[in-house]
Design a protein around this motif. Sequence first.
Motif, PDB file in Angstrom:
ATOM      1  N   PRO A   1       0.719  -1.299   0.092  1.00 41.16           N
ATOM      2  CA  PRO A   1      -0.150   0.064  -0.033  1.00 41.16           C
ATOM      3  C   PRO A   1       0.693   1.272   0.201  1.00 41.16           C
ATOM      4  O   PRO A   1       0.220   2.189  -0.073  1.00 41.16           O
ATOM      5  CB  PRO A   1      -0.540  -0.174   1.427  1.00 41.16           C
ATOM      6  N   ARG A   2       2.029   1.194   0.235  1.00 39.12           N
ATOM      7  CA  ARG A   2       3.082   2.359   0.236  1.00 39.12           C
ATOM      8  C   ARG A   2       3.940   2.417  -1.010  1.00 39.12           C
ATOM      9  O   ARG A   2       4.969   3.075  -1.244  1.00 39.12           O
ATOM     10  CB  ARG A   2       3.846   2.529   1.624  1.00 39.12           C
ATOM     11  N   ALA A   3       3.468   1.410  -1.726  1.00 37.81           N
ATOM     12  CA  ALA A   3       4.175   1.406  -3.089  1.00 37.81           C
ATOM     13  C   ALA A   3       4.656   2.709  -3.915  1.00 37.81           C
ATOM     14  O   ALA A   3       3.454   3.562  -4.234  1.00 37.81           O
ATOM     15  CB  ALA A   3       3.700   0.338  -3.990  1.00 37.81           C
ATOM     16  N   LYS A   4       5.657   2.774  -4.575  1.00 34.97           N
ATOM     17  CA  LYS A   4       6.119   3.972  -5.419  1.00 34.97           C
ATOM     18  C   LYS A   4       5.539   3.565  -6.804  1.00 34.97           C
ATOM     19  O   LYS A   4       5.248   4.765  -7.538  1.00 34.97           O
ATOM     20  CB  LYS A   4       7.524   4.408  -5.342  1.00 34.97           C
ATOM     21  N   LEU A   5       5.123   2.389  -7.215  1.00 31.17           N
ATOM     22  CA  LEU A   5       4.913   2.137  -8.458  1.00 31.17           C
ATOM     23  C   LEU A   5       3.310   1.582  -8.330  1.00 31.17           C
ATOM     24  O   LEU A   5       3.224   0.457  -7.582  1.00 31.17           O
ATOM     25  CB  LEU A   5       5.722   1.101  -9.106  1.00 31.17           C
ATOM     26  N   VAL A   6       2.389   2.056  -9.086  1.00 32.52           N
ATOM     27  CA  VAL A   6       0.946   1.212  -9.125  1.00 32.52           C
ATOM     28  C   VAL A   6       0.765   0.697 -10.543  1.00 32.52           C
ATOM     29  O   VAL A   6       1.070   1.360 -11.494  1.00 32.52           O
ATOM     30  CB  VAL A   6      -0.118   2.443  -8.819  1.00 32.52           C
ATOM     31  N   VAL A   7       0.446  -0.495 -10.731  1.00 33.68           N
ATOM     32  CA  VAL A   7      -0.137  -0.945 -12.199  1.00 33.68           C
ATOM     33  C   VAL A   7      -1.532  -1.218 -12.030  1.00 33.68           C
ATOM     34  O   VAL A   7      -2.381  -1.713 -10.971  1.00 33.68           O
ATOM     35  CB  VAL A   7       0.504  -2.515 -11.981  1.00 33.68           C
ATOM     36  N   VAL A   8      -2.288  -0.563 -12.909  1.00 30.63           N
ATOM     37  CA  VAL A   8      -3.663  -0.533 -13.000  1.00 30.63           C
ATOM     38  C   VAL A   8      -4.194  -1.245 -14.318  1.00 30.63           C
ATOM     39  O   VAL A   8      -3.764  -0.861 -15.456  1.00 30.63           O
ATOM     40  CB  VAL A   8      -4.271   0.864 -12.963  1.00 30.63           C
ATOM     41  N   GLY A   9      -5.134  -1.959 -14.291  1.00 27.90           N
ATOM     42  CA  GLY A   9      -6.029  -2.768 -15.115  1.00 27.90           C
ATOM     43  C   GLY A   9      -7.253  -2.355 -15.443  1.00 27.90           C
ATOM     44  O   GLY A   9      -7.651  -1.371 -14.460  1.00 27.90           O
ATOM     45  N   GLU A  10      -8.039  -2.802 -16.553  1.00 26.22           N
ATOM     46  CA  GLU A  10      -9.311  -2.302 -16.637  1.00 26.22           C
ATOM     47  C   GLU A  10     -10.105  -2.980 -16.247  1.00 26.22           C
ATOM     48  O   GLU A  10     -11.176  -2.421 -15.459  1.00 26.22           O
ATOM     49  CB  GLU A  10      -9.522  -2.342 -18.256  1.00 26.22           C
ATOM     50  N   ALA A  11     -10.336  -4.404 -16.015  1.00 25.98           N
ATOM     51  CA  ALA A  11     -11.468  -5.266 -15.635  1.00 25.98           C
ATOM     52  C   ALA A  11     -10.734  -6.490 -15.357  1.00 25.98           C
ATOM     53  O   ALA A  11      -9.934  -7.021 -16.168  1.00 25.98           O
ATOM     54  CB  ALA A  11     -12.600  -5.436 -16.348  1.00 25.98           C
ATOM     55  N   PRO A  12     -11.093  -7.340 -14.253  1.00 26.11           N
ATOM     56  CA  PRO A  12     -10.757  -8.737 -14.161  1.00 26.11           C
ATOM     57  C   PRO A  12     -11.349  -9.778 -15.425  1.00 26.11           C
ATOM     58  O   PRO A  12     -12.267  -9.712 -15.842  1.00 26.11           O
ATOM     59  CB  PRO A  12     -11.169  -9.187 -12.874  1.00 26.11           C
ATOM     60  N   GLY A  13     -10.398 -10.841 -15.565  1.00 24.74           N
ATOM     61  CA  GLY A  13     -10.777 -11.735 -16.318  1.00 24.74           C
ATOM     62  C   GLY A  13     -11.086 -13.002 -15.555  1.00 24.74           C
ATOM     63  O   GLY A  13     -11.629 -12.712 -14.362  1.00 24.74           O
ATOM     64  N   ALA A  14     -11.314 -14.177 -16.034  1.00 25.82           N
ATOM     65  CA  ALA A  14     -11.584 -15.208 -15.480  1.00 25.82           C
ATOM     66  C   ALA A  14     -10.735 -15.762 -14.333  1.00 25.82           C
ATOM     67  O   ALA A  14     -10.971 -16.039 -13.118  1.00 25.82           O
ATOM     68  CB  ALA A  14     -12.173 -16.450 -16.420  1.00 25.82           C
ATOM     69  N   ASP A  15      -9.611 -15.758 -14.544  1.00 25.38           N
ATOM     70  CA  ASP A  15      -8.397 -16.153 -13.615  1.00 25.38           C
ATOM     71  C   ASP A  15      -8.588 -15.194 -12.483  1.00 25.38           C
ATOM     72  O   ASP A  15      -8.525 -15.598 -11.319  1.00 25.38           O
ATOM     73  CB  ASP A  15      -7.119 -16.152 -14.385  1.00 25.38           C
ATOM     74  N   GLU A  16      -8.652 -13.699 -12.907  1.00 26.04           N
ATOM     75  CA  GLU A  16      -8.658 -12.742 -11.788  1.00 26.04           C
ATOM     76  C   GLU A  16      -9.919 -12.950 -10.608  1.00 26.04           C
ATOM     77  O   GLU A  16      -9.659 -12.998  -9.362  1.00 26.04           O
ATOM     78  CB  GLU A  16      -8.635 -11.520 -12.366  1.00 26.04           C
ATOM     79  N   GLU A  17     -10.999 -13.338 -11.328  1.00 27.16           N
ATOM     80  CA  GLU A  17     -12.282 -13.551 -10.566  1.00 27.16           C
ATOM     81  C   GLU A  17     -12.233 -14.665 -10.072  1.00 27.16           C
ATOM     82  O   GLU A  17     -12.347 -14.737  -8.731  1.00 27.16           O
ATOM     83  CB  GLU A  17     -13.666 -13.833 -11.546  1.00 27.16           C
ATOM     84  N   ALA A  18     -11.459 -15.744 -10.295  1.00 27.21           N
ATOM     85  CA  ALA A  18     -11.578 -16.949  -9.670  1.00 27.21           C
ATOM     86  C   ALA A  18     -10.410 -16.849  -8.377  1.00 27.21           C
ATOM     87  O   ALA A  18     -10.750 -17.308  -7.392  1.00 27.21           O
ATOM     88  CB  ALA A  18     -11.020 -18.162 -10.449  1.00 27.21           C
ATOM     89  N   GLN A  19      -9.449 -16.062  -8.591  1.00 28.00           N
ATOM     90  CA  GLN A  19      -8.529 -16.133  -7.385  1.00 28.00           C
ATOM     91  C   GLN A  19      -8.836 -14.912  -6.628  1.00 28.00           C
ATOM     92  O   GLN A  19      -8.006 -14.737  -5.615  1.00 28.00           O
ATOM     93  CB  GLN A  19      -6.906 -16.107  -8.152  1.00 28.00           C
ATOM     94  N   GLN A  20      -9.612 -14.003  -7.053  1.00 32.55           N
ATOM     95  CA  GLN A  20      -9.759 -12.573  -6.210  1.00 32.55           C
ATOM     96  C   GLN A  20      -8.601 -11.810  -6.116  1.00 32.55           C
ATOM     97  O   GLN A  20      -8.510 -11.109  -5.097  1.00 32.55           O
ATOM     98  CB  GLN A  20     -10.503 -12.888  -5.062  1.00 32.55           C
ATOM     99  N   GLN A  21      -7.617 -11.774  -7.378  1.00 31.14           N
ATOM    100  CA  GLN A  21      -6.584 -11.103  -7.419  1.00 31.14           C
ATOM    101  C   GLN A  21      -6.286 -10.534  -8.687  1.00 31.14           C
ATOM    102  O   GLN A  21      -6.379 -11.010  -9.622  1.00 31.14           O
ATOM    103  CB  GLN A  21      -5.315 -11.921  -7.149  1.00 31.14           C
ATOM    104  N   PRO A  22      -5.646  -9.292  -8.779  1.00 27.57           N
ATOM    105  CA  PRO A  22      -5.580  -8.774 -10.234  1.00 27.57           C
ATOM    106  C   PRO A  22      -4.305  -9.319 -10.850  1.00 27.57           C
ATOM    107  O   PRO A  22      -3.503  -9.671 -10.084  1.00 27.57           O
ATOM    108  CB  PRO A  22      -5.498  -7.376  -9.974  1.00 27.57           C
ATOM    109  N   PHE A  23      -4.276  -9.387 -12.088  1.00 23.72           N
ATOM    110  CA  PHE A  23      -2.965  -9.698 -12.852  1.00 23.72           C
ATOM    111  C   PHE A  23      -2.445 -10.957 -12.584  1.00 23.72           C
ATOM    112  O   PHE A  23      -1.304 -11.226 -12.268  1.00 23.72           O
ATOM    113  CB  PHE A  23      -1.855  -8.796 -13.005  1.00 23.72           C
ATOM    114  N   VAL A  24      -3.519 -12.095 -12.513  1.00 20.49           N
ATOM    115  CA  VAL A  24      -2.956 -13.327 -12.012  1.00 20.49           C
ATOM    116  C   VAL A  24      -2.976 -14.614 -13.341  1.00 20.49           C
ATOM    117  O   VAL A  24      -2.497 -15.528 -13.532  1.00 20.49           O
ATOM    118  CB  VAL A  24      -3.636 -14.136 -10.747  1.00 20.49           C
TER     119      VAL A  24
END
Length: 70
Positions: free
Chosen positions: A14-37
Amino acid sequence: MSNLLTYVPGIGNPRAKLVVVGEAPGADEEAQQQPFVGPTGKIVNEWLRLAGTSREECWLTIVCKHRPPA
Protein backbone atom coordinates in the motif's frame (compact mmCIF):
# COMPACT_ATOMS: atom_id res chain seq x y z
CA MET A 1 -24.55 -13.80 -13.36
CA SER A 2 -22.86 -14.67 -10.08
CA ASN A 3 -19.64 -13.18 -11.46
CA LEU A 4 -21.09 -9.71 -10.85
CA LEU A 5 -20.85 -10.43 -7.14
CA THR A 6 -17.18 -11.42 -7.11
CA TYR A 7 -15.13 -8.46 -5.93
CA VAL A 8 -11.49 -8.31 -7.00
CA PRO A 9 -9.57 -5.98 -4.66
CA GLY A 10 -6.16 -4.44 -5.17
CA ILE A 11 -3.13 -6.22 -3.71
CA GLY A 12 0.48 -5.51 -2.86
CA ASN A 13 2.36 -2.82 -1.03
CA PRO A 14 0.00 0.00 0.00
CA ARG A 15 3.04 2.33 0.23
CA ALA A 16 4.32 1.39 -3.21
CA LYS A 17 5.93 3.96 -5.48
CA LEU A 18 4.66 2.05 -8.52
CA VAL A 19 0.99 1.26 -9.18
CA VAL A 20 -0.12 -1.11 -11.93
CA VAL A 21 -3.72 -0.48 -13.00
CA GLY A 22 -5.80 -2.69 -15.26
CA GLU A 23 -9.25 -2.30 -16.76
CA ALA A 24 -11.30 -5.24 -15.46
CA PRO A 25 -10.73 -8.75 -14.10
CA GLY A 26 -10.75 -11.78 -16.37
CA ALA A 27 -11.83 -15.30 -15.44
CA ASP A 28 -8.53 -16.09 -13.67
CA GLU A 29 -8.62 -12.88 -11.67
CA GLU A 30 -12.21 -13.49 -10.70
CA ALA A 31 -11.48 -17.07 -9.61
CA GLN A 32 -8.45 -16.08 -7.50
CA GLN A 33 -9.83 -12.67 -6.47
CA GLN A 34 -6.53 -10.99 -7.33
CA PRO A 35 -5.59 -8.70 -10.22
CA PHE A 36 -3.08 -9.78 -12.87
CA VAL A 37 -2.94 -13.52 -12.17
CA GLY A 38 -3.90 -14.84 -15.60
CA PRO A 39 -1.96 -14.59 -18.87
CA THR A 40 -1.68 -10.82 -18.49
CA GLY A 41 -0.21 -11.36 -15.04
CA LYS A 42 2.67 -13.33 -16.55
CA ILE A 43 3.42 -10.40 -18.84
CA VAL A 44 3.18 -7.90 -15.98
CA ASN A 45 5.50 -10.03 -13.85
CA GLU A 46 8.06 -10.12 -16.66
CA TRP A 47 7.85 -6.36 -17.23
CA LEU A 48 8.29 -5.72 -13.52
CA ARG A 49 11.30 -8.06 -13.44
CA LEU A 50 12.85 -6.25 -16.40
CA ALA A 51 12.25 -2.95 -14.59
CA GLY A 52 14.11 -4.29 -11.55
CA THR A 53 11.12 -4.65 -9.26
CA SER A 54 8.49 -7.25 -8.31
CA ARG A 55 4.80 -7.61 -7.58
CA GLU A 56 5.54 -7.46 -3.86
CA GLU A 57 7.00 -3.97 -4.22
CA CYS A 58 4.02 -2.61 -6.22
CA TRP A 59 0.32 -1.99 -5.75
CA LEU A 60 -1.73 -3.87 -8.35
CA THR A 61 -5.35 -2.97 -8.93
CA ILE A 62 -8.07 -2.73 -11.55
CA VAL A 63 -10.55 0.03 -12.29
CA CYS A 64 -13.62 -2.20 -12.54
CA LYS A 65 -13.68 -4.41 -9.45
CA HIS A 66 -16.12 -6.94 -10.92
CA ARG A 67 -15.82 -9.04 -14.08
CA PRO A 68 -18.05 -7.65 -16.82
CA PRO A 69 -20.81 -10.01 -18.02
CA ALA A 70 -20.26 -12.03 -21.20
